[in-house]
Design a protein around this motif. Structure first.
Motif, PDB file in Angstrom:
ATOM      1  N   VAL A   1     -77.354  52.897 -14.363  1.00  0.00           N
ATOM      2  CA  VAL A   1     -76.221  53.267 -15.210  1.00  0.00           C
ATOM      3  C   VAL A   1     -75.451  54.404 -14.561  1.00  0.00           C
ATOM      4  CG1 VAL A   1     -77.308  52.525 -17.371  1.00  0.00           C
ATOM      5  CG2 VAL A   1     -77.653  54.872 -16.569  1.00  0.00           C
ATOM      6  N   GLY A   2     -74.161  54.491 -14.912  1.00  0.00           N
ATOM      7  CA  GLY A   2     -73.326  55.563 -14.385  1.00  0.00           C
ATOM      8  C   GLY A   2     -73.579  56.896 -15.067  1.00  0.00           C
ATOM      9  N   PHE A   3     -73.927  56.854 -16.341  1.00  0.00           N
ATOM     10  CA  PHE A   3     -74.357  58.059 -17.050  1.00  0.00           C
ATOM     11  C   PHE A   3     -75.268  57.643 -18.197  1.00  0.00           C
ATOM     12  CE2 PHE A   3     -70.515  56.966 -19.472  1.00  0.00           C
ATOM     13  CZ  PHE A   3     -70.904  57.170 -20.790  1.00  0.00           C
ATOM     14  N   ALA A   4     -76.025  58.605 -18.707  1.00  0.00           N
ATOM     15  CA  ALA A   4     -76.933  58.353 -19.821  1.00  0.00           C
ATOM     16  C   ALA A   4     -76.641  59.318 -20.948  1.00  0.00           C
ATOM     17  CB  ALA A   4     -78.391  58.504 -19.375  1.00  0.00           C
ATOM     18  N   GLY A   5     -76.885  58.888 -22.188  1.00  0.00           N
ATOM     19  CA  GLY A   5     -76.776  59.768 -23.340  1.00  0.00           C
ATOM     20  C   GLY A   5     -78.157  60.210 -23.770  1.00  0.00           C
TER      21      GLY A   5
ATOM     22  N   LEU B   1     -74.378  67.518 -19.822  1.00  0.00           N
ATOM     23  CA  LEU B   1     -73.055  67.890 -20.297  1.00  0.00           C
ATOM     24  C   LEU B   1     -73.013  67.707 -21.812  1.00  0.00           C
ATOM     25  CD1 LEU B   1     -70.840  66.083 -17.630  1.00  0.00           C
ATOM     26  CD2 LEU B   1     -71.641  68.460 -17.611  1.00  0.00           C
ATOM     27  N   PRO B   2     -73.020  68.776 -22.610  1.00  0.00           N
ATOM     28  CA  PRO B   2     -72.974  68.631 -24.068  1.00  0.00           C
ATOM     29  C   PRO B   2     -71.649  68.013 -24.501  1.00  0.00           C
ATOM     30  CG  PRO B   2     -72.686  70.933 -23.435  1.00  0.00           C
ATOM     31  CD  PRO B   2     -73.050  70.186 -22.185  1.00  0.00           C
ATOM     32  N   MET B   3     -71.721  66.923 -25.249  1.00  0.00           N
ATOM     33  CA  MET B   3     -70.504  66.181 -25.574  1.00  0.00           C
ATOM     34  C   MET B   3     -70.352  65.919 -27.067  1.00  0.00           C
ATOM     35  SD  MET B   3     -68.126  65.116 -23.426  1.00  0.00           S
ATOM     36  CE  MET B   3     -68.977  64.756 -21.895  1.00  0.00           C
TER      37      MET B   3
ATOM     38  N   ARG C   1     -88.825  57.318 -36.125  1.00  0.00           N
ATOM     39  CA  ARG C   1     -88.428  56.469 -35.003  1.00  0.00           C
ATOM     40  C   ARG C   1     -89.647  55.883 -34.297  1.00  0.00           C
ATOM     41  NH1 ARG C   1     -83.179  57.864 -33.098  1.00  0.00           N
ATOM     42  NH2 ARG C   1     -83.558  56.545 -31.268  1.00  0.00           N
ATOM     43  N   SER C   2     -89.542  54.620 -33.919  1.00  0.00           N
ATOM     44  CA  SER C   2     -90.655  53.950 -33.252  1.00  0.00           C
ATOM     45  C   SER C   2     -90.684  54.213 -31.755  1.00  0.00           C
ATOM     46  CB  SER C   2     -90.574  52.440 -33.495  1.00  0.00           C
ATOM     47  OG  SER C   2     -89.347  51.909 -32.994  1.00  0.00           O
ATOM     48  N   GLU C   3     -89.526  54.500 -31.167  1.00  0.00           N
ATOM     49  CA  GLU C   3     -89.434  54.700 -29.725  1.00  0.00           C
ATOM     50  C   GLU C   3     -89.185  56.174 -29.406  1.00  0.00           C
ATOM     51  OE1 GLU C   3     -85.289  54.404 -31.170  1.00  0.00           O
ATOM     52  OE2 GLU C   3     -87.210  53.506 -31.671  1.00  0.00           O
ATOM     53  N   ASP C   4     -89.320  56.550 -28.141  1.00  0.00           N
ATOM     54  CA  ASP C   4     -89.035  57.919 -27.725  1.00  0.00           C
ATOM     55  C   ASP C   4     -87.597  58.259 -28.104  1.00  0.00           C
ATOM     56  OD1 ASP C   4     -91.534  57.946 -26.715  1.00  0.00           O
ATOM     57  OD2 ASP C   4     -90.959  58.278 -24.627  1.00  0.00           O
ATOM     58  N   SER C   5     -87.422  59.378 -28.776  1.00  0.00           N
ATOM     59  CA  SER C   5     -86.116  59.702 -29.348  1.00  0.00           C
ATOM     60  C   SER C   5     -85.826  61.183 -29.264  1.00  0.00           C
ATOM     61  CB  SER C   5     -86.077  59.253 -30.818  1.00  0.00           C
ATOM     62  OG  SER C   5     -85.043  59.894 -31.523  1.00  0.00           O
ATOM     63  N   GLY C   6     -84.623  61.518 -28.791  1.00  0.00           N
ATOM     64  CA  GLY C   6     -84.193  62.909 -28.797  1.00  0.00           C
ATOM     65  C   GLY C   6     -83.993  63.426 -30.203  1.00  0.00           C
ATOM     66  N   THR C   7     -83.644  62.542 -31.143  1.00  0.00           N
ATOM     67  CA  THR C   7     -83.502  62.958 -32.535  1.00  0.00           C
ATOM     68  C   THR C   7     -84.851  63.410 -33.079  1.00  0.00           C
ATOM     69  OG1 THR C   7     -81.765  61.287 -32.768  1.00  0.00           O
ATOM     70  CG2 THR C   7     -82.589  62.291 -34.777  1.00  0.00           C
ATOM     71  N   THR C   8     -85.899  62.660 -32.763  1.00  0.00           N
ATOM     72  CA  THR C   8     -87.251  63.062 -33.138  1.00  0.00           C
ATOM     73  C   THR C   8     -87.596  64.420 -32.537  1.00  0.00           C
ATOM     74  OG1 THR C   8     -88.050  60.787 -33.354  1.00  0.00           O
ATOM     75  CG2 THR C   8     -89.696  62.470 -32.884  1.00  0.00           C
ATOM     76  N   GLN C   9     -87.249  64.607 -31.271  1.00  0.00           N
ATOM     77  CA  GLN C   9     -87.573  65.867 -30.615  1.00  0.00           C
ATOM     78  C   GLN C   9     -86.834  67.046 -31.251  1.00  0.00           C
ATOM     79  OE1 GLN C   9     -86.606  66.188 -26.369  1.00  0.00           O
ATOM     80  NE2 GLN C   9     -88.532  67.282 -26.078  1.00  0.00           N
ATOM     81  N   ASN C  10     -85.572  66.839 -31.616  1.00  0.00           N
ATOM     82  CA  ASN C  10     -84.813  67.913 -32.241  1.00  0.00           C
ATOM     83  C   ASN C  10     -85.326  68.220 -33.649  1.00  0.00           C
ATOM     84  OD1 ASN C  10     -82.277  68.953 -30.646  1.00  0.00           O
ATOM     85  ND2 ASN C  10     -82.490  66.789 -30.144  1.00  0.00           N
ATOM     86  N   LEU C  11     -85.743  67.187 -34.388  1.00  0.00           N
ATOM     87  CA  LEU C  11     -86.399  67.421 -35.672  1.00  0.00           C
ATOM     88  C   LEU C  11     -87.652  68.260 -35.464  1.00  0.00           C
ATOM     89  CD1 LEU C  11     -86.798  66.814 -38.746  1.00  0.00           C
ATOM     90  CD2 LEU C  11     -88.091  64.791 -38.037  1.00  0.00           C
TER      91      LEU C  11
ATOM     92  N   THR D   1     -75.879  66.052 -28.312  1.00  0.00           N
ATOM     93  CA  THR D   1     -76.115  64.938 -27.402  1.00  0.00           C
ATOM     94  C   THR D   1     -75.422  65.219 -26.074  1.00  0.00           C
ATOM     95  OG1 THR D   1     -76.389  63.273 -29.123  1.00  0.00           O
ATOM     96  CG2 THR D   1     -75.676  62.493 -26.986  1.00  0.00           C
ATOM     97  N   TYR D   2     -76.179  65.056 -25.009  1.00  0.00           N
ATOM     98  CA  TYR D   2     -75.670  65.290 -23.659  1.00  0.00           C
ATOM     99  C   TYR D   2     -75.339  63.967 -22.986  1.00  0.00           C
ATOM    100  CZ  TYR D   2     -77.981  69.818 -24.337  1.00  0.00           C
ATOM    101  OH  TYR D   2     -78.386  71.031 -24.832  1.00  0.00           O
ATOM    102  N   GLU D   3     -74.310  63.998 -22.141  1.00  0.00           N
ATOM    103  CA  GLU D   3     -74.124  62.919 -21.175  1.00  0.00           C
ATOM    104  C   GLU D   3     -74.738  63.415 -19.871  1.00  0.00           C
ATOM    105  OE1 GLU D   3     -73.346  60.586 -22.916  1.00  0.00           O
ATOM    106  OE2 GLU D   3     -72.200  61.566 -24.488  1.00  0.00           O
TER     107      GLU D   3
END
Length: 377
Positions: A106-110, A135-137, A196-206, A320-322
């Motif tokens: 991919v060219g970038f990831a979120g 990059l915080p977006m 969340r069932s999968e690895d998640s940044g939302t879970t990490q921030n919670l 969320t970062y790009e």
């Protein structure tokens, strides 16, 4: 100053992804490609600050579902302005996005969490002569949505939220919940907590929020994988929101846009301020405004104050970062990456966020993002 060589991995599975429906892109292509442009490199009056600047071809990206609705809007506007350009964002999870980035597909990831040191090191294999940077977006509140008929207003504090999600509080009329909601008629009904069932940044921030404010009741490390026992799992923010919407007695966490779009009521958090704080873009902005850049060089990873007690500041926020290469981006997508992210970080791109449950990145930080994007190589 090297540009990354073409990678043989084209990720055909990602090629089918485009725009789905509200904020991040999903699995169908944008049908609105008629923005009134006369050719690539020109802009439309409807999207006045979009500069295509040599963008062409197809750009693949993937990752965070937290930014899905924002990304959907950005992609729709961008592709309307830049004919001949296709941006495909796969809304999956932060963990999957970073894996795809470090595989060069991919060219970038979120990602809802900044790259960890080992992920930065791995990115150097793809970013020839450089490394992945954050990059915080997109900013916004992590909403706690619930489905308890007859309860239109619900206040919880960090300790109670922690006990609900680790299974220590099992019923809606538990004394701890009742103490925070003396005017509510809480039912004698079992709580169904969804995560969340999968690895998640939302879970990490919670987890970062609960770890900073309720450590005694949430003794887990803030990781992307769900750490607590019990509960029920669902895929993506959309999946958790759907389960909350469908099941009486349910509670779950997801970005505010998912609650707004499905009319799911959200918890107000008792932070120690004079009154519990509602999950709104404005209140999240008050918390994010205090963020500080902790990254070095071109990396703009932020440090958030999850334990804030400032009046009206909603503390359970995420950014969320790009994730891109500072140097070593693919030559065939570099111009498109720069053009698209310049729009997303620009005044027009950030303006659309507030209307859809997100919080724009603070102006001072956002200026640094635009400067960094302009210098990508």
């Amino acid at each position: 100053m090297k540009l990354q060589r073409k990678n043989g991995l084209r990720a055909a599975a990602l090629g089918a992804l485009v725009v789905s429906g509200t904020l991040v892109l999903s699995a169908c292509g944008s049908d609105d490609n008629s923005g009134g442009t006369s050719g690539s490199g020109e802009t439309t009056s409807a999207a006045s600050d979009i500069k295509c600047d040599g963008a062409t071809g197809k750009l693949l990206a993937s990752g965070s579902s937290a930014q899905k609705n924002a990304m959907d809007l950005w992609v729709k506007n961008y592709m309307a302005a830049c004919t001949g350009v296709e941006v495909n964002y796969k809304s999956s999870s932060s963990g999957e996005g970073i894996v795809a980035f470090n595989q060069g597909t991919v060219g970038f990831a979120g990602s809802d969490s900044a790259l960890k040191p080992d992920e930065v090191e791995e990115s150097k294999k793809i970013c020839k002569g450089g490394q992945g940077i954050n990059l915080p977006m997109v900013g916004g509140p992590i909403a706690i949505g619930y489905n308890v008929p007859g309860v239109d207003k619900l206040n919880l504090d960090a300790a109670t939220i922690a006990k609900i999600f680790n299974g220590k509080i099992k019923n809606w009329n538990d004394p701890a919940i009742a103490e925070l909601n003396k005017d509510a008629e809480l039912p004698d009904k079992a709580i169904q907590a969804f995560h969340r069932s999968e690895d998640s940044g939302t879970t990490q921030n919670l987890g970062k929020y609960l770890g900073a404010t309720a450590k005694a009741d949430w003794p887990y490390e803030a990781e992307k994988k769900w750490p607590a026992p019990g509960g029920q799992a669902a895929s993506g923010s959309s999946g958790v929101a759907a389960q909350v919407k469908q099941n009486e007695g349910a509670i779950g966490y997801f970005e505010l846009s998912y609650a707004t779009s499905q009319s799911i009521p959200t918890v107000s958090i008792a932070t120690g301020a004079a009154a519990p704080v509602d999950a709104t873009s404005e209140n999240a902005s008050k918390a994010i405004a205090a963020a500080k850049v902790k990254g070095t060089g071109k990396d703009l990873a932020l440090e958030l104050d999850y334990a804030t007690k400032a009046e009206g500041a909603y503390p359970m926020v995420l950014v969320t970062y790009e994730v891109v290469c500072d140097t070593g981006n693919k030559p065939e997508t570099l111009d498109t990456v720069k053009s698209f992210l310049t729009y997303a970080a620009g005044d027009e791109g950030q303006k659309v966020l507030s209307d859809h449950g997100y919080a724009p990145i603070p102006a001072e930080i956002n200026a640094k993002v635009r400067e960094t994007v302009a210098g990508l190589k």
